[in-house]
Design an enzyme around this catalytic site. Sequence first.
Site, PDB file in Angstrom:
ATOM      1  N   SER A  54      30.918 -23.312 -11.212  1.00 36.17           N
ATOM      2  CA  SER A  54      32.313 -23.671 -10.980  1.00 36.17           C
ATOM      3  C   SER A  54      33.166 -22.426 -11.126  1.00 36.17           C
ATOM      4  O   SER A  54      32.781 -21.476 -11.821  1.00 36.17           O
ATOM      5  CB  SER A  54      32.768 -24.722 -12.003  1.00 36.17           C
ATOM      6  OG  SER A  54      34.171 -24.889 -11.996  1.00 36.17           O
TER       7      SER A  54
ATOM      8  N   TYR B 206      32.980 -27.386 -20.848  1.00 35.63           N
ATOM      9  CA  TYR B 206      32.672 -27.339 -19.427  1.00 35.63           C
ATOM     10  C   TYR B 206      32.697 -25.907 -18.901  1.00 35.63           C
ATOM     11  O   TYR B 206      31.753 -25.453 -18.240  1.00 35.63           O
ATOM     12  CB  TYR B 206      33.661 -28.205 -18.642  1.00 35.63           C
ATOM     13  CG  TYR B 206      33.437 -28.163 -17.154  1.00 35.63           C
ATOM     14  CD1 TYR B 206      32.383 -28.853 -16.575  1.00 35.63           C
ATOM     15  CD2 TYR B 206      34.292 -27.438 -16.324  1.00 35.63           C
ATOM     16  CE1 TYR B 206      32.168 -28.813 -15.206  1.00 35.63           C
ATOM     17  CE2 TYR B 206      34.088 -27.390 -14.952  1.00 35.63           C
ATOM     18  CZ  TYR B 206      33.023 -28.085 -14.400  1.00 35.63           C
ATOM     19  OH  TYR B 206      32.813 -28.028 -13.034  1.00 35.63           O
TER      20      TYR B 206
END
Length: 259
Positions: free
Chosen positions: A138, A151
Amino acid sequence: MTALVTGASSGLGAEFARQLAARGHDLVLVARSRDRLDALAAGLRERHGVRVDVFAHDLAERGAPERVVADLATIGIAVDLLVNNAGFGTAGRFEQIPAGRDTDQVMVNVVSVVGLTRLLVPAMLARGGGGGVINVGSTAGFQPSPYFAAYAAAKAFVLNFSLALREEYRGRDLRVLALCPGPTRTAFFDVVGERAAIGARMMPAGAVVRAALRAYDRDRGYVVPGLGNAVNAHLSPRRPRRLVTAIAKRVTRAVLDPA
């Protein structure tokens, strides 16, 4: 060639399955939802005439990678391309995230990635190369992200793990790519909420996967689909870490519930 795609029941995983099937790849699809996998597999077999096997596993569970590989051995399938796509995120104040949720996140986003890669890569090398790994990271992995702490840290691991392995396997005919998308129109935001996109324009999953496969074909180390995403990702690491984190906090606090 056979590709194994994790998190294949929806979003980027399902899109990887569709685009790889269109390229003529046989598939092994892994996710928690057997019903969704079966429906996707039936459509891919009918449309593209490829073999599609499905396994229902929860990659948050300890030992899940070993169970996936045991299933592969049972049906005699050798994997040529591993797509470590399964993952989910948490957002909000760290102490308010439900107990155990971040642990499950690390199991899926990090532990299963390492486990499946370690279990499948040796056989790819033994067959003389020609295989590869695509790990889905990401843009959050390019800097610390308050309110997405676990995350972002997990996705930083995915990026660095992928780049390190790519360098190890240069010259051994095995490709490793890190896909680092920005906000993408998938079920990810059904879990963490639309505010987690932080106002960014979401890319369609199809465009993200097309960019990933183009980059894989070209033996790139990583790819950040979308011009704006790529610019931000390449600028962030060049700033002082404390400054980057402070700036990130001003942006990511939008995810919090209004006080």
